[in-house]
Design a protein around this motif. Structure first.
Motif, PDB file in Angstrom:
ATOM      1  N   LYS A 194     -51.447 -21.323 -26.462  1.00 30.46           N
ATOM      2  CA  LYS A 194     -52.746 -21.956 -26.242  1.00 30.46           C
ATOM      3  C   LYS A 194     -53.198 -22.732 -27.491  1.00 30.46           C
ATOM      4  O   LYS A 194     -53.646 -23.870 -27.393  1.00 30.46           O
ATOM      5  CB  LYS A 194     -53.755 -20.866 -25.874  1.00 30.46           C
ATOM      6  CG  LYS A 194     -55.057 -21.359 -25.366  1.00 30.46           C
ATOM      7  CD  LYS A 194     -55.897 -20.185 -24.882  1.00 30.46           C
ATOM      8  CE  LYS A 194     -57.215 -20.658 -24.370  1.00 30.46           C
ATOM      9  NZ  LYS A 194     -58.022 -19.562 -23.854  1.00 30.46           N
ATOM     10  N   GLU A 238     -51.078 -18.541 -19.332  1.00 27.07           N
ATOM     11  CA  GLU A 238     -52.350 -18.761 -20.021  1.00 27.07           C
ATOM     12  C   GLU A 238     -53.528 -18.523 -19.075  1.00 27.07           C
ATOM     13  O   GLU A 238     -54.534 -17.933 -19.462  1.00 27.07           O
ATOM     14  CB  GLU A 238     -52.411 -20.184 -20.583  1.00 27.07           C
ATOM     15  CG  GLU A 238     -53.708 -20.465 -21.320  1.00 27.07           C
ATOM     16  CD  GLU A 238     -53.803 -21.896 -21.816  1.00 27.07           C
ATOM     17  OE1 GLU A 238     -54.940 -22.318 -22.112  1.00 27.07           O
ATOM     18  OE2 GLU A 238     -52.779 -22.603 -21.909  1.00 27.07           O
ATOM     19  N   GLU A 239     -53.387 -18.975 -17.841  1.00 22.59           N
ATOM     20  CA  GLU A 239     -54.454 -18.765 -16.863  1.00 22.59           C
ATOM     21  C   GLU A 239     -54.672 -17.270 -16.614  1.00 22.59           C
ATOM     22  O   GLU A 239     -55.809 -16.802 -16.582  1.00 22.59           O
ATOM     23  CB  GLU A 239     -54.117 -19.481 -15.551  1.00 22.59           C
ATOM     24  CG  GLU A 239     -55.230 -19.426 -14.537  1.00 22.59           C
ATOM     25  CD  GLU A 239     -54.897 -20.144 -13.242  1.00 22.59           C
ATOM     26  OE1 GLU A 239     -55.737 -20.064 -12.324  1.00 22.59           O
ATOM     27  OE2 GLU A 239     -53.826 -20.762 -13.128  1.00 22.59           O
ATOM     28  N   TYR A 261     -53.909 -14.874 -18.700  1.00 25.19           N
ATOM     29  CA  TYR A 261     -54.440 -14.364 -19.965  1.00 25.19           C
ATOM     30  C   TYR A 261     -55.949 -14.605 -20.041  1.00 25.19           C
ATOM     31  O   TYR A 261     -56.715 -13.714 -20.397  1.00 25.19           O
ATOM     32  CB  TYR A 261     -53.717 -15.068 -21.123  1.00 25.19           C
ATOM     33  CG  TYR A 261     -54.209 -14.741 -22.504  1.00 25.19           C
ATOM     34  CD1 TYR A 261     -53.670 -13.675 -23.215  1.00 25.19           C
ATOM     35  CD2 TYR A 261     -55.176 -15.520 -23.116  1.00 25.19           C
ATOM     36  CE1 TYR A 261     -54.093 -13.393 -24.505  1.00 25.19           C
ATOM     37  CE2 TYR A 261     -55.611 -15.244 -24.399  1.00 25.19           C
ATOM     38  CZ  TYR A 261     -55.071 -14.184 -25.092  1.00 25.19           C
ATOM     39  OH  TYR A 261     -55.502 -13.895 -26.365  1.00 25.19           O
ATOM     40  N   ASP A 262     -56.365 -15.822 -19.695  1.00 26.17           N
ATOM     41  CA  ASP A 262     -57.792 -16.160 -19.740  1.00 26.17           C
ATOM     42  C   ASP A 262     -58.592 -15.351 -18.725  1.00 26.17           C
ATOM     43  O   ASP A 262     -59.714 -14.921 -19.008  1.00 26.17           O
ATOM     44  CB  ASP A 262     -58.006 -17.657 -19.505  1.00 26.17           C
ATOM     45  CG  ASP A 262     -57.541 -18.508 -20.678  1.00 26.17           C
ATOM     46  OD1 ASP A 262     -57.367 -17.972 -21.787  1.00 26.17           O
ATOM     47  OD2 ASP A 262     -57.333 -19.726 -20.474  1.00 26.17           O
TER      48      ASP A 262
END
Length: 197
Positions: A58, A103-104, A106-107
């Motif tokens: 990220k 990442e999605e 994780y977010d």
């Protein structure tokens, strides 16, 4: 006549040979157990590192300066990448799209829950289902993960919530279709009334 001393010596020699063989087999088994434990430790470290890897992805992606960075490849040469799409296989060993999905997740889950989910081994399908959940349902999954639930329990929570969301979407679509049909019928009635007038 059989000499008892000779038989005693043969028996003691055989017992020593058996003991040595048993010790060698035990040593090999212990080495194998050590290798298995080492693999499990490396695997666990990799899963702990999953959250850090996504956070690093990220930061690199957000910097927009990857094309300025010379990267040493595993074969020792230096390469540059025109984009994160080119850099991801080189840096992370995975495609850019895979890293974006990670990442999605994780977010959505947060660092702690994402790390635990990685350790539990939640697969892509389960994480895809999690990403499709509304925020209030997502919080229930996050709580199940961070509460120390077993993988099967977390998967059960995800499946139950995904099923409920799917059912709610289906019911909403049916209600919407029913309202549209009623509105259509009402419009037709209004047209008929207007014609009669």
């Amino acid at each position: 006549m059989i000499d008892p001393n000779v038989d005693q010596q043969k028996m003691e020699g055989a017992m020593v040979a058996m003991r040595v063989q048993a010790q060698e087999e035990l040593a090999e088994l212990l080495e194998l157990a050590g290798d298995v434990k080492a693999y499990q430790a490396f695997s666990l470290v990799g899963k702990f590192a999953a959250a850090s890897q996504v956070a690093t992805f990220k930061r690199i992606r957000e910097s927009n300066k990857i094309k300025d960075l010379p990267i040493r490849t595993p074969d020792g040469r230096v390469a540059t990448c025109d984009s994160m799409r080119d850099a991801c296989p080189l840096l992370f060993g995975r495609s850019y799209d895979t890293m974006l999905r990670e990442e999605e997740s994780y977010d959505l889950l947060g660092e702690e829950a994402y790390e635990i989910a990685s350790r539990l081994g939640l697969n892509r399908s389960a994480l895809r289902s999690v990403r499709a959940l509304p925020p209030e349902k997502l919080e229930m999954v996050r709580l199940a993960i961070t509460a120390g639930s077993a993988k099967a329990d977390v998967l059960s929570v995800i499946e139950d919530l995904a099923e409920k969301v799917e059912q709610a979407i289906k019911e909403t679509a049916e209600a919407k279709a029913e309202i549209e049909a009623k509105e259509q019928l009402l419009a037709e009635k209004n047209k008929a009334i207007d014609k009669l007038k």
